[in-house]
Design a protein around this motif. Structure first.
Motif, PDB file in Angstrom:
ATOM      1  N   VAL A 112       0.854  -1.189   0.000  1.00  0.00           N
ATOM      2  CA  VAL A 112       0.000   0.000   0.000  1.00  0.00           C
ATOM      3  C   VAL A 112       0.888   1.236   0.000  1.00  0.00           C
ATOM      4  CG1 VAL A 112      -1.906  -1.165   1.164  1.00  0.00           C
ATOM      5  CG2 VAL A 112      -0.160  -0.003   2.522  1.00  0.00           C
ATOM      6  N   PRO A 113       0.384   2.350  -0.499  1.00  0.00           N
ATOM      7  CA  PRO A 113       1.211   3.565  -0.539  1.00  0.00           C
ATOM      8  C   PRO A 113       1.411   4.172   0.841  1.00  0.00           C
ATOM      9  CG  PRO A 113      -0.990   4.020  -1.379  1.00  0.00           C
ATOM     10  CD  PRO A 113      -0.906   2.544  -1.183  1.00  0.00           C
ATOM     11  N   ILE A 114       2.658   4.409   1.190  1.00  0.00           N
ATOM     12  CA  ILE A 114       3.037   5.108   2.423  1.00  0.00           C
ATOM     13  C   ILE A 114       4.080   6.143   2.033  1.00  0.00           C
ATOM     14  CG2 ILE A 114       4.037   4.923   4.729  1.00  0.00           C
ATOM     15  CD1 ILE A 114       3.134   2.067   4.851  1.00  0.00           C
ATOM     16  N   GLN A 149       1.941   1.944  -8.410  1.00  0.00           N
ATOM     17  CA  GLN A 149       3.266   2.444  -8.102  1.00  0.00           C
ATOM     18  C   GLN A 149       4.086   2.582  -9.381  1.00  0.00           C
ATOM     19  OE1 GLN A 149       5.555   0.063  -5.372  1.00  0.00           O
ATOM     20  NE2 GLN A 149       6.896   1.770  -4.795  1.00  0.00           N
ATOM     21  N   LEU A 150       4.647   3.738  -9.599  1.00  0.00           N
ATOM     22  CA  LEU A 150       5.468   4.015 -10.766  1.00  0.00           C
ATOM     23  C   LEU A 150       6.885   3.486 -10.555  1.00  0.00           C
ATOM     24  CD1 LEU A 150       4.312   7.692 -11.460  1.00  0.00           C
ATOM     25  CD2 LEU A 150       3.413   5.571 -12.443  1.00  0.00           C
ATOM     26  N   PRO A 151       7.673   3.347 -11.638  1.00  0.00           N
ATOM     27  CA  PRO A 151       9.065   2.890 -11.473  1.00  0.00           C
ATOM     28  C   PRO A 151       9.896   3.803 -10.566  1.00  0.00           C
ATOM     29  CG  PRO A 151       8.383   2.713 -13.758  1.00  0.00           C
ATOM     30  CD  PRO A 151       7.277   3.424 -13.050  1.00  0.00           C
ATOM     31  N   SER A 152       9.530   5.075 -10.481  1.00  0.00           N
ATOM     32  CA  SER A 152      10.255   5.996  -9.609  1.00  0.00           C
ATOM     33  C   SER A 152       9.944   5.795  -8.137  1.00  0.00           C
ATOM     34  CB  SER A 152       9.935   7.444 -10.000  1.00  0.00           C
ATOM     35  OG  SER A 152       8.540   7.702  -9.844  1.00  0.00           O
ATOM     36  N   ARG A 199     -31.464  15.917   7.050  1.00  0.00           N
ATOM     37  CA  ARG A 199     -30.240  16.674   6.838  1.00  0.00           C
ATOM     38  C   ARG A 199     -29.453  16.779   8.136  1.00  0.00           C
ATOM     39  NH1 ARG A 199     -32.459  21.869   3.316  1.00  0.00           N
ATOM     40  NH2 ARG A 199     -33.174  20.678   1.494  1.00  0.00           N
ATOM     41  N   LYS A 200     -28.139  16.767   8.002  1.00  0.00           N
ATOM     42  CA  LYS A 200     -27.246  16.844   9.154  1.00  0.00           C
ATOM     43  C   LYS A 200     -26.201  17.914   8.911  1.00  0.00           C
ATOM     44  CE  LYS A 200     -27.612  11.980  10.580  1.00  0.00           C
ATOM     45  NZ  LYS A 200     -28.095  12.270  11.950  1.00  0.00           N
ATOM     46  N   LYS A 201     -25.675  18.434  10.012  1.00  0.00           N
ATOM     47  CA  LYS A 201     -24.560  19.373   9.888  1.00  0.00           C
ATOM     48  C   LYS A 201     -23.284  18.656   9.481  1.00  0.00           C
ATOM     49  CE  LYS A 201     -23.276  19.127  14.780  1.00  0.00           C
ATOM     50  NZ  LYS A 201     -23.014  19.911  16.013  1.00  0.00           N
ATOM     51  N   GLU A 202     -23.179  17.356   9.774  1.00  0.00           N
ATOM     52  CA  GLU A 202     -22.048  16.572   9.312  1.00  0.00           C
ATOM     53  C   GLU A 202     -22.224  16.227   7.836  1.00  0.00           C
ATOM     54  OE1 GLU A 202     -23.935  15.604  11.816  1.00  0.00           O
ATOM     55  OE2 GLU A 202     -22.740  15.753  13.658  1.00  0.00           O
ATOM     56  N   ILE A 203     -21.166  15.761   7.230  1.00  0.00           N
ATOM     57  CA  ILE A 203     -21.146  15.435   5.806  1.00  0.00           C
ATOM     58  C   ILE A 203     -20.908  13.942   5.669  1.00  0.00           C
ATOM     59  CG2 ILE A 203     -20.051  15.920   3.578  1.00  0.00           C
ATOM     60  CD1 ILE A 203     -19.131  18.581   4.770  1.00  0.00           C
ATOM     61  N   TYR A 204     -21.716  13.276   4.860  1.00  0.00           N
ATOM     62  CA  TYR A 204     -21.554  11.856   4.607  1.00  0.00           C
ATOM     63  C   TYR A 204     -20.381  11.636   3.651  1.00  0.00           C
ATOM     64  CZ  TYR A 204     -26.059  10.791   6.784  1.00  0.00           C
ATOM     65  OH  TYR A 204     -27.102  10.652   7.673  1.00  0.00           O
ATOM     66  N   VAL A 205     -19.468  10.742   4.022  1.00  0.00           N
ATOM     67  CA  VAL A 205     -18.352  10.357   3.165  1.00  0.00           C
ATOM     68  C   VAL A 205     -18.221   8.838   3.208  1.00  0.00           C
ATOM     69  CG1 VAL A 205     -17.082  12.520   3.415  1.00  0.00           C
ATOM     70  CG2 VAL A 205     -16.706  10.667   5.058  1.00  0.00           C
ATOM     71  N   LEU A 206     -17.471   8.304   2.256  1.00  0.00           N
ATOM     72  CA  LEU A 206     -17.163   6.882   2.207  1.00  0.00           C
ATOM     73  C   LEU A 206     -15.696   6.683   2.559  1.00  0.00           C
ATOM     74  CD1 LEU A 206     -19.022   5.777  -1.055  1.00  0.00           C
ATOM     75  CD2 LEU A 206     -19.750   5.409   1.304  1.00  0.00           C
ATOM     76  N   VAL A 207     -15.413   5.686   3.372  1.00  0.00           N
ATOM     77  CA  VAL A 207     -14.056   5.384   3.812  1.00  0.00           C
ATOM     78  C   VAL A 207     -13.733   3.945   3.446  1.00  0.00           C
ATOM     79  CG1 VAL A 207     -12.449   5.309   5.753  1.00  0.00           C
ATOM     80  CG2 VAL A 207     -14.268   7.016   5.716  1.00  0.00           C
ATOM     81  N   ARG A 208     -12.578   3.751   2.846  1.00  0.00           N
ATOM     82  CA  ARG A 208     -12.125   2.409   2.495  1.00  0.00           C
ATOM     83  C   ARG A 208     -10.683   2.240   2.944  1.00  0.00           C
ATOM     84  NH1 ARG A 208      -9.280  -0.179  -1.355  1.00  0.00           N
ATOM     85  NH2 ARG A 208      -8.832   1.784  -2.449  1.00  0.00           N
ATOM     86  N   ASN A 209     -10.445   1.199   3.743  1.00  0.00           N
ATOM     87  CA  ASN A 209      -9.074   0.883   4.133  1.00  0.00           C
ATOM     88  C   ASN A 209      -8.288   0.395   2.922  1.00  0.00           C
ATOM     89  OD1 ASN A 209      -9.603   1.511   6.842  1.00  0.00           O
ATOM     90  ND2 ASN A 209     -10.283  -0.579   7.291  1.00  0.00           N
ATOM     91  N   MET A 210      -6.987   0.619   2.957  1.00  0.00           N
ATOM     92  CA  MET A 210      -6.156   0.337   1.790  1.00  0.00           C
ATOM     93  C   MET A 210      -6.178  -1.130   1.396  1.00  0.00           C
ATOM     94  SD  MET A 210      -4.801   2.954   0.379  1.00  0.00           S
ATOM     95  CE  MET A 210      -4.352   4.657   0.627  1.00  0.00           C
ATOM     96  N   ARG A 211      -6.283  -2.033   2.346  1.00  0.00           N
ATOM     97  CA  ARG A 211      -6.272  -3.470   2.051  1.00  0.00           C
ATOM     98  C   ARG A 211      -7.667  -4.064   2.088  1.00  0.00           C
ATOM     99  NH1 ARG A 211      -1.462  -2.908   5.286  1.00  0.00           N
ATOM    100  NH2 ARG A 211       0.393  -3.426   4.044  1.00  0.00           N
ATOM    101  N   SER A 212      -8.686  -3.244   1.951  1.00  0.00           N
ATOM    102  CA  SER A 212     -10.076  -3.716   1.962  1.00  0.00           C
ATOM    103  C   SER A 212     -10.755  -3.311   0.661  1.00  0.00           C
ATOM    104  CB  SER A 212     -10.825  -3.118   3.156  1.00  0.00           C
ATOM    105  OG  SER A 212     -12.184  -3.469   3.134  1.00  0.00           O
ATOM    106  N   THR A 213     -11.846  -3.998   0.357  1.00  0.00           N
ATOM    107  CA  THR A 213     -12.630  -3.692  -0.838  1.00  0.00           C
ATOM    108  C   THR A 213     -13.954  -3.014  -0.511  1.00  0.00           C
ATOM    109  OG1 THR A 213     -13.653  -5.899  -0.761  1.00  0.00           O
ATOM    110  CG2 THR A 213     -11.627  -5.659  -2.057  1.00  0.00           C
TER     111      THR A 213
END
Length: 809
Positions: free
Chosen positions: A549-551, A708-711, A774-788
């Motif tokens: 995974v990218p670090i 990941q690029l060759p660099s 409606r909420k003051k918070e914003i709905y987002v989607l989160v995906r872990n790097m090693r999960s689908t």
């Protein structure tokens, strides 16, 4: 009287008092005659005869080994190692030399290893209990041994006890000069500037009553990234009889006719200390418009800092920090804590400071001269002072903390443990009338070299929770081990870097350097993390290696999300591809982070973003978030929001707190994506319907989401199939820097997301959702790097809840 039946009048009870000296004096003649008879028979040779010695331990040579080891240590202390080697004697082993070095308690400086890595004064204590990590030029405790678990028990101790962290790796830079010059230096490098604070707060900071926090930048170089968050505090000005601070800002002169020299400290993390010192030194030298210049002095290796967190911080301080005498500088603070304006601070100095510690205002600075905590004993919950009194010159506290602020002098170290143990032994023998009285000149020489009192500064940080208190104790480096052992003996729990990050996530505060991706310290830290991860993966067989995974996360891919959204409105990008590639090579993180409401408001003004649904909390202005959220007609006209967004030259990120809606544990480095309106409607439906419509990407796409690029650099891989893209592909808007802490009831994660994209998501969701949902918070989607799987989460923008986001751990 208890008597015996057979012998009347003879008492069997123990006498009330046994005077040993009177008994010896009455029988002195008998003892002298007995001694003379024995000495005549032995010819004044009182050594035991060899033929009369017991031979039960004759086969054991441990005594001889102990004597030989003691002899070698004494030779090493004298410094005759080279002479002994030249004479053919055996060289002192590394273990003995290291033991001697680690037991030293020099007034200044750290002990170093062979490669120059510095050791903390509590290194031996931590090395026996913690996993040590070589980072930032120090050996720092990482955490308890194991796989990094135990967060649930730690958070329980945070709520019910006290956590202590040795932050001696923090460095301090002392600035000296006229007050106007120092204020000009701080205004050129700190954001927010001290001059931008309210008048009352600014006056308290200048008086040394409270401290400030800000972000340190390079003076006159806005293109360079910020350096690090810092804590700065001024030396406290003298107080008058009424407890008010004297005004030194009205052009007062010293004896030489020049302006009065003021001093202040700037505390910086070790990851950015050298860069910060260079920036401050350059800012001091750049003050050419003034006749009096400022001076920059490093206090690294002279001062230390211990951090305390928990619900019983002041109970612990009440047991350990016993003031040697009252100080007039704290009189006003004592009156505020006691609630009585007519109270005498000298009578209540030992009780008011910590018994009413919760009433001390946030960011307060308390100056104290405390006694050596080893001279105190805790018996039945009460503090009892030992019978040995302090020297007169120390109890009077003549120096008034001047030694702590004088960079050319060092505070006397504490008494050695052997001296304290011998004094305690002598007092015990004198109490039972068996010892001799200690000689006065010897104690005077010891007191002249060592000290029995210590000047300290107590900083109370802002309470993010009602039940948790955070304090920092600034003290001389030579006194760290003394107070550390006392804290541990009184029930405190030590933590390392890993546990400290858990506490920061629980309290909703950013942790340096993980939560400061716009600095060079973050880039260096993530580079080390990447090397360690790759090294561990290479040790495993290829079949068992986890997916790479990218670090660090590829922050530049957020540009593609803006391009994708702008392509729908027919607007072109303001930067060419060649220009974007050139800027990407320069820095890992592209953009700026708004850490104050003023910075976010300025960003909105620069892009003419009046239509962006962002509501920073600005003092003196009413927050219109709820007004717009409940307005039915506000979102009817289709305003060209994205056309206004593309006028910005750089991206602006804000810190958000993520909380999973239904399920999910978010890891560090997870990608935050923009959901469609249909995703929010389906994932917020009932559990039976949402279980059948879980959103996830194909397993093959999980490994190719980032390529990941060759660099060695990572980039976002966009699928060629547009239908598959609309179905399971979601565009990134930010990344998580601090993951979810297991066992936390809040279950929040820290992320940084692009401000204009969050505004666009809020507009889409308020249009699609009914008014009641409606909420003051914003709905987002989160995906872990090693999960689908994508997990739905609620994002809370910190600057909509607070005016500044300058606090940190």
């Amino acid at each position: 009287m208890v008597t015996n039946g057979s012998k009347s009048g003879v008492s069997l009870a123990a006498p009330h008092e046994l005077n040993v000296w009177r008994f010896v004096e009455s029988r002195a003649s008998e003892l002298e005659s007995l001694h003379s008879v024995v000495s005549d028979r032995l010819d004044n040779n009182f050594r035991s005869q060899r033929n009369k010695r017991r031979r039960t331990t004759g086969h054991d040579n441990r005594v001889a080994k102990k004597k030989f080891k003691r002899r070698r240590i004494e030779v090493g202390k004298i410094g005759g190692t080279d002479d002994s080697v030249s004479k053919g004697e055996k060289k002192i082993s590394r273990r003995a030399r290291r033991n001697i070095e680690l037991k030293k308690n020099l007034p200044n400086g750290f002990s170093t290893s062979g490669d120059g890595t510095k050791r903390l004064r509590t290194h031996v204590w931590h090395a026996k209990r913690f996993t040590m990590k070589k980072i930032w030029g120090f050996y720092v405790p990482l955490g308890l041994h194991g796989r990094g678990r135990g967060s649930r028990a730690l958070l329980k101790k945070l709520k019910q006890g006290v956590l202590v962290h040795d932050a001696s790796y923090y460095g301090s830079v002392q600035l000296e000069g006229p007050e106007d010059t120092l204020m000009s230096v701080l205004s050129s490098v700190l954001v927010p500037s001290p001059s931008a604070s309210p008048e009352e707060t600014s006056r308290d900071i200048l008086a040394g009553v409270v401290f400030g926090t800000a972000m340190l930048h390079h003076a006159g170089k806005p293109s360079l990234p910020p350096i690090a968050p810092v804590t700065y505090l001024w030396q406290r000005v003298p107080t008058n009889v009424e407890g008010h601070h004297n005004d030194v800002c009205d052009g007062e002169k010293n004896n030489d006719g020049g302006p009065i020299t003021r001093q202040l400290w700037v505390w910086i993390h070790a990851a950015a200390f050298q860069e910060a010192y260079d920036a401050l030194d350059s800012a001091c030298q750049g003050q050419t418009g003034t006749s009096y210049s400022a001076r920059c002095v490093s206090r690294e290796g002279q001062l230390a800092k211990l951090e305390l967190m928990g619900s019983k911080v002041f109970q612990l301080l009440q047991k350990t920090l016993i003031p040697a005498s009252s100080n007039s500088a704290n009189s006003l603070l004592l009156k505020k804590c006691s609630g009585d304006e007519n109270a005498n601070p000298s009578e209540s100095v030992k009780s008011s400071v910590f018994e009413n510690g919760n009433q001390i205002s946030s960011s307060a600075v308390v100056s104290l001269v405390v006694k050596d905590p080893r001279a105190l004993s805790n018996e039945e919950g009460q503090i009892k002072e030992e019978t040995a009194s302090l020297p007169k010159h120390e109890t009077e506290c003549v120096f008034e903390f001047s030694e702590l602020w004088d960079a050319s002098k060092s505070v006397k170290p504490p008494m050695e443990v052997s001296v304290l143990c011998m004094e305690k032994h002598n007092r015990h023998n004198e109490f039972i009338r068996l010892g001799r009285k200690s000689s006065g000149p010897q104690n005077a020489s010891i007191d002249g070299e060592y000290s029995r009192v210590c000047p300290v500064l107590l900083l109370k940080h802002e309470d993010s929770e009602e039940s948790v208190t955070r304090c920092s104790v600034i003290l001389p480096l030579s006194w760290v081990k003394t107070f550390w052992i006392t804290f541990m003996s009184n029930g405190a729990h030590a933590i390392g870097l890993r546990e400290k990050q858990w506490v920061a996530s629980e309290m909703g505060l950013p942790y340096f350097p993980s939560d400061f991706p716009d600095g060079n310290a973050y880039s260096r830290f993530m580079a080390m993390e990447s090397d360690e991860t790759n090294h561990k993966a290479n040790l495993l067989p290829s079949s068992k290696r986890p997916p790479q995974v990218p670090i660090p996360p590829p922050w530049d891919c957020v540009h593609l999300t803006l391009e994708q959204r702008s392509s729908k409105t027919g607007k072109s990008n303001s930067q060419t591809d060649d220009e974007k590639i050139d800027t990407e090579k320069e820095r890992i993180f592209e953009g700026t982070i708004a850490r104050t409401s003023c910075m976010l408001s300025e960003f909105l003004r620069n892009i003419s973003g009046e239509n962006l649904l962002l509501f920073p909390k600005i003092p003196g202005q009413k927050n219109c978030l709820y007004k717009f959220m409940r307005d039915k007609e506000f979102l009817e006209p289709d305003n060209t929001v994205m056309s206004e967004v593309k006028r910005a030259e750089t991206l602006c990120y804000v810190r958000v707190l993520l909380r999973a809606c239904k399920e999910g544990a978010f890891e560090q480095g997870a990608v935050v994506c923009a959901p469609h309106a249909a995703d929010v409607m389906s994932l917020t439906a009932s559990s039976s319907e949402s279980d059948d419509q879980r959103l996830q990407i194909p397993q093959a796409s999980q490994k190719s989401y980032f390529k990941q690029l060759p660099s060695g650099k990572w980039e976002l891989e966009i699928p060629d199939d547009e239908e598959a893209t609309d179905k399971s592909y979601r565009w990134p808007v930010g990344f998580i820097t601090t993951g979810f802490v297991r066992g936390s009831k809040k279950a929040t994660s820290v992320a940084f997301c692009e401000a204009s994209l969050l505004s666009s998501l809020r507009r889409e969701q308020w249009k699609a959702l009914p008014l009641k949902r409606r909420k003051k918070e914003i709905y987002v989607l989160v995906r872990n790097m090693r999960s689908t799987a994508y997990r739905l989460a609620l994002a809370t923008i910190v600057l909509e809840q607070h005016e500044e986001d300058a606090a940190f751990i």
